[in-house]
Design a protein around this motif. Structure first.
Motif, PDB file in Angstrom:
ATOM      1  N   PHE A   1      -6.298   1.799  -7.450  1.00 39.86           N
ATOM      2  CA  PHE A   1      -6.138   3.182  -7.018  1.00 39.86           C
ATOM      3  C   PHE A   1      -7.471   3.661  -6.443  1.00 39.86           C
ATOM      4  O   PHE A   1      -8.481   3.681  -7.150  1.00 39.86           O
TER       5      PHE A   1
ATOM      6  N   ASP B   1      -1.168   7.306   0.910  1.00 39.15           N
ATOM      7  CA  ASP B   1      -1.117   8.696   0.471  1.00 39.15           C
ATOM      8  C   ASP B   1      -2.351   9.450   0.947  1.00 39.15           C
ATOM      9  O   ASP B   1      -3.454   8.893   0.976  1.00 39.15           O
TER      10      ASP B   1
ATOM     11  N   ILE C   1       0.840  -1.204   0.000  1.00 41.19           N
ATOM     12  CA  ILE C   1       0.000   0.000   0.000  1.00 41.19           C
ATOM     13  C   ILE C   1       0.873   1.252   0.000  1.00 41.19           C
ATOM     14  O   ILE C   1       1.777   1.398   0.826  1.00 41.19           O
ATOM     15  N   ILE C   2       0.578   2.148  -0.942  1.00 42.40           N
ATOM     16  CA  ILE C   2       1.132   3.501  -0.910  1.00 42.40           C
ATOM     17  C   ILE C   2       0.155   4.340  -0.092  1.00 42.40           C
ATOM     18  O   ILE C   2      -0.950   4.654  -0.553  1.00 42.40           O
TER      19      ILE C   2
ATOM     20  N   ARG D   1      -3.007   2.098  -3.956  1.00 41.46           N
ATOM     21  CA  ARG D   1      -2.636   3.472  -3.607  1.00 41.46           C
ATOM     22  C   ARG D   1      -3.902   4.229  -3.233  1.00 41.46           C
ATOM     23  O   ARG D   1      -4.911   4.186  -3.929  1.00 41.46           O
ATOM     24  N   THR D   2      -3.830   4.932  -2.110  1.00 44.33           N
ATOM     25  CA  THR D   2      -4.948   5.759  -1.678  1.00 44.33           C
ATOM     26  C   THR D   2      -4.774   7.186  -2.176  1.00 44.33           C
ATOM     27  O   THR D   2      -3.743   7.550  -2.724  1.00 44.33           O
TER      28      THR D   2
ATOM     29  N   TRP E   1      -5.661   8.362   3.071  1.00 44.48           N
ATOM     30  CA  TRP E   1      -5.163   7.285   3.918  1.00 44.48           C
ATOM     31  C   TRP E   1      -5.752   7.281   5.332  1.00 44.48           C
ATOM     32  O   TRP E   1      -6.112   6.208   5.838  1.00 44.48           O
TER      33      TRP E   1
ATOM     34  N   TYR F   1       4.359   1.674   2.411  1.00 44.01           N
ATOM     35  CA  TYR F   1       5.295   2.721   1.989  1.00 44.01           C
ATOM     36  C   TYR F   1       5.209   3.852   3.008  1.00 44.01           C
ATOM     37  O   TYR F   1       4.343   4.716   2.946  1.00 44.01           O
TER      38      TYR F   1
ATOM     39  N   LEU G   1       3.021   5.258  -9.279  1.00 46.34           N
ATOM     40  CA  LEU G   1       3.710   4.377  -8.331  1.00 46.34           C
ATOM     41  C   LEU G   1       4.696   5.112  -7.435  1.00 46.34           C
ATOM     42  O   LEU G   1       5.106   4.565  -6.405  1.00 46.34           O
ATOM     43  N   SER G   2       5.098   6.311  -7.818  1.00 46.97           N
ATOM     44  CA  SER G   2       5.983   7.121  -6.969  1.00 46.97           C
ATOM     45  C   SER G   2       7.221   6.359  -6.506  1.00 46.97           C
ATOM     46  O   SER G   2       7.567   6.375  -5.320  1.00 46.97           O
TER      47      SER G   2
END
Length: 227
Positions: A197, A16, A13-14, A175-176, A202, A58, A182-183
């Motif tokens: 996505f 964000d 999980i990103i 990713r939130t 988050w 992340y 993907l950063s």
């Protein structure tokens, strides 16, 4: 790998949207980060109800050092508090901590705390991997250099030197915050991962969001380049 298996073993999980969550409420960014930590805590507690073997989060990228110094300091202090408060629960619940990234370049006291946490959770049956001071491009360069030093660069030798070596293959990357990129996160590992996505910040992400994501993953047909 059993390509017919619709159960996600490894989810990343990103996380964000902490800053935007705070801004929309007229609150300091630091409070957004604190609420983000609460979301992490609730998610880790819910893992026993899923089939996930590894959850990779992340938490702090190698690019995050560009943020204002006070924000970076707040993030580091949150990390210290999280380790102190949640390590006993990790041990009690059989959660193994793994750190991916150049984490040994962090402040000496944090490195010492992480080393202790890694040792004390080593026998856990379920893994929570935290990406700290992590960048996927740097990871690939590091792995390629290590593989070259052994005399051969191949997919097999490179994977052996990735920070994620020993973890299950990545199945699902979430990713939130509504951003669709993907950063610099798990670029190699995400080659055949499913991606999702979500338009949720988050701090508002809950175990129910994760269960819904796992349900979507289970419905997808993973062909790995085949037909």
């Amino acid at each position: 790998m059993d390509r017919g298996d619709n159960q996600a073993r490894h989810v990343a999980i990103i996380m964000d949207g902490n800053g935007r969550w705070a801004k929309r409420r007229g609150l300091p960014r630091a409070l957004g980060h604190r609420r983000g930590v609460e979301a992490v805590r609730n998610l880790v507690r819910s893992l026993e109800d899923t089939g996930i073997e590894c959850l990779t989060l992340y938490a702090f990228s190698s690019e995050n050092w560009k943020r204002p110094e006070d924000e970076v300091d707040d993030l580091m202090n949150l990390m210290r508090k999280f380790i102190r408060s949640d390590l006993p629960e990790f041990i009690e619940n059989g959660v193994r901590l793994k750190i991916v990234g150049d984490w040994q370049a962090l402040a000496p006291d944090i490195v010492e705390m992480l080393e202790d946490a890694l040792e004390r959770t080593a026998d856990g049956q379920r893994t929570v991997a935290v990406a700290l001071n992590y960048g996927a491009q740097q990871e690939i360069v590091h792995a390629a250099r290590a593989a070259a030093a052994e005399g051969e660069i191949s997919e097999r030798t490179l994977e052996r030197h990735l920070f994620t070596a020993g973890l299950p293959p990545l199945d699902l990357l979430i990713r939130t915050s509504g951003e669709v990129r993907l950063s610099n996160f798990l670029l190699w590992q995400a080659a055949y991962a499913e991606m999702l996505f979500l338009d949720v910040l988050w701090p508002d992400f809950t175990p129910d969001h994760l269960k819904q994501a796992l349900g979507q993953f289970a419905s997808r047909d993973r062909r790995y380049g085949g037909r």
